[in-house]
Design an enzyme around this catalytic site. Structure first.
Site, PDB file in Angstrom:
ATOM      1  CG  ASP A   1      -1.695   1.266   1.385  1.00  0.00           C
ATOM      2  OD1 ASP A   1      -2.687   1.423   0.664  1.00  0.00           O
ATOM      3  OD2 ASP A   1      -1.299   2.108   2.212  1.00  0.00           O
TER       4      ASP A   1
ATOM      5  CG  ASP B   1      -1.412   7.588 -11.973  1.00  0.00           C
ATOM      6  OD1 ASP B   1      -2.501   8.160 -12.111  1.00  0.00           O
ATOM      7  OD2 ASP B   1      -0.905   6.864 -12.852  1.00  0.00           O
TER       8      ASP B   1
END
Length: 541
Positions: free
Chosen positions: A353, A371
């Protein structure tokens, strides 16, 4: 109960039925997210709708089963199992058709997935709800409380097994249809056990016939509904995180994640930016004092790795990419331009993550490109002021943050953009926004923020001058991006996003069902008209 007693325990037929119904009901609940998400998105309304419908169906089944429990028998439970298996075959065979049909219903976008969930998963869950009260009636336990407690304990254990196995074992290793087939055959096998050893003719023949239907549905459904308007599907898989598809349409190859476009490649010209917004990733290079000073870049979100590989090839910098889904990275290596990252010195990939990575790393970055957003699936923990403070801490004193935000520049569909801008502006000294389309529709808005409070003001004149000097070194002309620079948004009323307030989903609400414009690099435009229930198109590098 002692360990020896556990080892010697042999479940009765009603107890077996309860356990299998728990496994199947929870397994179908987990599977429903994977079936519904590609058509309707993986946002909170989809997940919440699935939970609401399935709990309502299960409760109704409990209620009706309790009313009829006085006449319960293992044979009737067998027919309930077989009926559920038939409906699982329907889900396997016709889910794509039913999803497409229900997505055309005129409903508010947040409720658009409910008809599909009700039709596909309501009936089998309702039938499974009968099993527990039937089993309680047939239980050998003496008291009502003891019988019901025993039955619901077994059902809960089955649910634990079903949810755990489906989440951690089945979905990462099998397709949705194969998992549905497994559940259906499990129900058929249990139905046979319930009428064994006599094996009456009707339930036995029905079991064989339904098992055959399940196998044919799993084998024939995908082939019959394999006509895809997007092009030829060259790769498709279920990952622990999402459905991943690679689709070829003439010379353009596109990566879809949960039904939403995520990356694109021109197979005839791999260096081309298929979508205009990926050029904008180079905007931070206009805001640095010297391109050569950019030594380390972080991309949060990999997708097809268009942006990261472009940076690694264009600049003398090490590029780190945090892509939570290893299957996405594997697909980028096989179907896009990402070379074997294990053998590269200039590009490192981390399967974790983005926020966890930033919390654990000691690296300092000159540029961070965020992004990981989609139109209707925004990881809220990457939007908050706490996350932005973390990103600022990991940036060099003169570092640059670049965020690819999908929203409209103004109007109701700009609520998320305004909140994200306010949140970034709360942490960084200066923030600038660049639209990618002249339309006021939902699009990819690039927000670029400087970490240096002594940096000059980057107005159009300064940016144009630097673009003229650096375009050759960057390998891209950003004059179009500079022309699309936005004024500071009027977002004083927008909230600053924080970890303890879950506002992102409500901010995304106005975008559901709205037109999403994607500008192509050669002046073309792809318009994704997100009708109610249709997955919002989304892009990442």
């Amino acid at each position: 109960m002692t360990l020896q007693e556990v080892a010697a325990y042999r479940p009765t037929k009603p107890e077996l039925a309860v356990f299998v119904s728990g496994v199947t009901s929870m397994g179908l609940e987990i599977l429903a997210v994977r079936v519904i998400a590609p058509q309707f998105g993986n946002h909170i309304y989809t997940v919440g709708g699935i939970l609401t419908v399935l709990l309502a169906a299960l409760s109704l089944g409990y209620w009706q089963g309790g009313k009829r429990a006085a006449t319960a028998s293992t044979r009737e439970m067998s027919w309930l199992m077989l009926g559920t298996a038939v409906y699982v075959a329907v889900v396997i065979f016709a889910s794509d058709l039913l999803l497409t049909y229900t997505s055309t219903l005129a409903l508010p976008p947040r409720y658009a997935s409910l008809p599909a969930v009700i039709i596909l998963f309501g009936p089998p869950t309702y039938l499974l709800g009968f099993i527990s009260p039937y089993a309680a009636e047939l239980s050998r336990k003496r008291g009502t409380g003891e019988a019901s407690g025993h039955v619901y304990a077994l059902g809960t254990i089955g649910s634990i097994v079903g949810s755990g196995a489906t989440t951690f074992i089945l979905i990462p290793s099998m397709g949705v249809d194969a998992i549905g087939l497994l559940f259906g055959l499990m129900l058929v096998a249990t139905a046979l056990v319930l009428v064994a050893p006599s094996l009456p003719r009707r339930p036995t023949v029905a079991s064989v016939f339904i098992a055959l239907i399940l196998v044919l549905a799993a084998a024939g459904g995908p082939a019959i509904f394999d006509v895809d308007h997007r092009g030829e599907i060259v790769h498709e898989t279920q990952t622990p995180h999402q459905q991943l598809e690679i689709v070829d349409d003439d010379n353009v190859r596109t990566m879809y994640l949960d039904g939403a476009r995520h990356s694109a490649l021109n197979k005839d010209d791999p260096d081309e930016h298929v979508f205009t917004y990926t050029k904008y990733f180079h905007l931070p290079m206009l805001m640095t004092d010297d391109i050569d000073d950019v030594e380390r870049v972080l991309f949060v979100g990999g997708g097809g790795y268009t942006g990261p590989t472009d940076f690694a090839e264009q600049y003398d910098a090490t590029v780190d990419v945090v892509e939570i889904d290893p299957a996405v990275t594997d697909a980028a290596e096989e179907y896009f331009t990402l070379e074997d990252h294990d053998e590269r010195d200039d590009l490192n990939v981390y399967a974790t993550d983005g926020r966890q990575f930033l919390q654990s790393t000691d690296e300092t970055y000159d540029v961070i490109v965020l992004d990981a957003y989609k139109k209707d699936q925004v990881p809220f923990h990457l939007t908050t002021v706490e996350f932005m403070e973390l990103a600022s801490d990991r940036l060099a004193d003169d570092g640059i943050l670049h965020a690819n935000v999908i929203a409209a520049p103004s109007g109701p569909a700009a609520e998320f953009y305004h909140a994200q801008y306010e949140t970034i502006d709360e942490v960084f000294p200066e923030a600038y926004s660049f639209r990618t389309s002249d339309a006021n529709a939902i699009q990819n808005i690039q927000v670029v923020a400087t970490n240096d409070d002594s940096a000059p003001a980057f107005d159009e004149e300064v940016l144009e001058s630097r673009n003229n000097e650096r375009a050759a070194a960057m390998g891209v002309d950003l004059s179009g991006a500079i022309d699309n620079k936005l004024d500071e948004p009027e977002s004083d009323d927008a909230p600053v996003l924080r970890d303890d307030r879950g506002e992102v989903d409500s901010l995304l609400d106005p975008m559901f069902g709205q037109r999403y414009v994607i500008e192509e690099s050669e002046g073309g435009t792809v318009e994704a008209e997100a009708e109610p229930g249709e997955p919002a198109a989304s892009l990442a590098g």
